[in-house]
Write a protein that holds these residues in place. Sequence first.
Motif, PDB file in Angstrom:
ATOM      1  N   HIS A  46      37.635 -49.330  84.338  1.00 11.22           N
ATOM      2  CA  HIS A  46      36.874 -49.103  83.462  1.00 11.22           C
ATOM      3  C   HIS A  46      36.297 -47.967  83.886  1.00 11.22           C
ATOM      4  CE1 HIS A  46      32.986 -50.216  81.110  1.00 11.22           C
ATOM      5  NE2 HIS A  46      34.228 -49.766  80.565  1.00 11.22           N
TER       6      HIS A  46
ATOM      7  N   PHE B 297      40.476 -48.776  80.132  1.00 12.46           N
ATOM      8  CA  PHE B 297      39.655 -47.684  79.220  1.00 12.46           C
ATOM      9  C   PHE B 297      40.822 -46.199  79.360  1.00 12.46           C
ATOM     10  CE2 PHE B 297      35.316 -45.384  78.602  1.00 12.46           C
ATOM     11  CZ  PHE B 297      36.316 -44.976  77.735  1.00 12.46           C
TER      12      PHE B 297
ATOM     13  N   GLN C  54      40.252 -43.906  71.881  1.00 14.40           N
ATOM     14  CA  GLN C  54      38.372 -44.472  71.269  1.00 14.40           C
ATOM     15  C   GLN C  54      37.841 -42.955  71.177  1.00 14.40           C
ATOM     16  OE1 GLN C  54      35.133 -45.856  74.092  1.00 14.40           O
ATOM     17  NE2 GLN C  54      33.965 -45.992  72.327  1.00 14.40           N
TER      18      GLN C  54
ATOM     19  N   HIS D  20      39.134 -50.553  69.511  1.00 15.76           N
ATOM     20  CA  HIS D  20      38.587 -48.874  69.079  1.00 15.76           C
ATOM     21  C   HIS D  20      40.079 -48.078  68.635  1.00 15.76           C
ATOM     22  CE1 HIS D  20      35.054 -49.156  71.500  1.00 15.76           C
ATOM     23  NE2 HIS D  20      35.886 -50.018  73.054  1.00 15.76           N
TER      24      HIS D  20
HETATM   25  O1  NIG Z   1      34.036 -50.068  75.094  1.00 17.87           O
HETATM   26  N1  NIG Z   1      34.404 -47.240  76.334  1.00 17.87           N
HETATM   27  C1  NIG Z   1      34.603 -47.864  77.119  1.00 17.87           C
HETATM   28  N2  NIG Z   1      33.919 -49.747  77.560  1.00 17.87           N
HETATM   29  C2  NIG Z   1      32.713 -49.529  76.557  1.00 17.87           C
HETATM   30  C3  NIG Z   1      31.300 -49.167  76.798  1.00 17.87           C
HETATM   31  C4  NIG Z   1      31.185 -49.640  78.396  1.00 17.87           C
HETATM   32  C5  NIG Z   1      29.890 -48.889  78.757  1.00 17.87           C
HETATM   33  O2  NIG Z   1      29.338 -47.401  77.952  1.00 17.87           O
HETATM   34  O3  NIG Z   1      29.541 -49.501  78.936  1.00 17.87           O
HETATM   35  C6  NIG Z   1      33.424 -49.478  74.749  1.00 17.87           C
HETATM   36  O4  NIG Z   1      32.921 -48.918  74.114  1.00 17.87           O
END
Ligand code: NIG
Length: 436
Positions: free
Chosen positions: A198, A243, A274, A294
């Motif tokens: 992540h 991620f 994303q 996303h």
């Molecule tokens: O789905 N994009 C990465 N992970 C999460 C956000 C996690 C966070 O900001 O704590 C998401 O947006």
Amino acid sequence: MNDFRDADKVWLDLNLATMSSAVGSDTSSGISSGMSSNMSPATYGIQQSMALAVKNGRISAIAPMAVVDEPLLPTAGIAGRGGWMTPGLIDCHTHLVFAGSRAEEFEQRLQGVPYAQIAREGGGILSTVRATRAASEQQLFDLAVPRLQALMREGVTTLEIKSGYGLTLKDELKMLRVARRLGDAFPVQVCTTLLGAHALPPEFSPEFASELSKDRDAYIDLVCQQMIPAAAEQKLADAVDVFCEGIGFSVAQCDRVFKAAQNHGLAIKGHTEQLSDLKGSQLAASYGALSVDHLEYLDASALQPLVENGTVAVLLPGAFYFLRETQRPPIQALRDAGIPMAIATDFNPGTSPLASLRLMMNMACTLFRLTPEEALAGVTCNAAQALGLSDDTGKLVVGAPADMLLWDIQHPSELAYQIGVPMLKQRIYQGVASDV
Ligand code: NIG
Ligand code: FE
């Protein structure tokens, strides 16, 4: 009629939105010319004036009221009468387990500091990591309960919960155990996903937020060689997520994570496209990913791998809204390609602190221009597919799990329309009803 007399419970005088012939529920067609399955007339698989029976936690019979001889039914077996019934709602992407708050970061972002910059400076995901590492398993459980209850009160009967705020072997497994415990403690099905990849934890970076790839690769070693094998062996994860992003991990690093997941028999998902188009979606799909999620920057001309692998496109309008993004996922291209679209809350403290799946249905319509029928398919049958659940999950068909909702509405389009006014009369999980 015997099916009804022998049933554990029976509901009468129902209008059903079965979703069995609804938009996006036929995923076998792949790319189609002309009218794709996503563009069929708005039917919701509607069947009116029906009776539905449940036995042993599954739907055992569905028939028109006209053929049900009501006086022969045991009165105690009649669990409900009247209203619209839909499948239970499925939230197929959440980060429900975490500690701490990011309200200050929200203020920073409103003053113009971008999400990616906050992350690079050690805030963002890493601030939740610090709080989550410091929390005990019991504290994380207690913090997650009201969030889960909020989703359940709205009609969620299945949800996915990711790890990803621990980023050590011990803390990732701690998060996954909390997710499993939530599923044991409440009448809801929890699917768990290991999201070790992540963010780069600070201890892997000599300098905070260093972009040195050798640090990232060393952390990916830990994910592949320790986290994935342990989560698989202890049966704590059903799937593995990454991620794939400039502030996350590269396509090559995600490729290593997917290989390890595949070797351990775990399903694959991805946070992809994303914030930029790294082609993570295509990579994930090439591994037969259940879903890519996303997708704001997904290239509309590169959808073939998703079609070929039956990968679901999970839309997260809450994160789009909360980050005040302007680039939308390529909805029409996904629709034209016949790729099933699911919708989820992405509930998390940074980009989507919004524990309302029905609000996400509304946002999917208003922000992404889905139809209300596509929105309902997105939180029922298509969300079930995004979690690798059986083909009949998320539909009202004989044999399907009896996770169902009874609504006080005039038409199922209202589920994406009116938010904040209670409309749910009964939530039924594995055939057992509770009033809401
Ligand atoms: O789905 N994009 C990465 N992970 C999460 C956000 C996690 C966070 O900001 O704590 C998401 O947006
Ligand atoms: Fe997410």
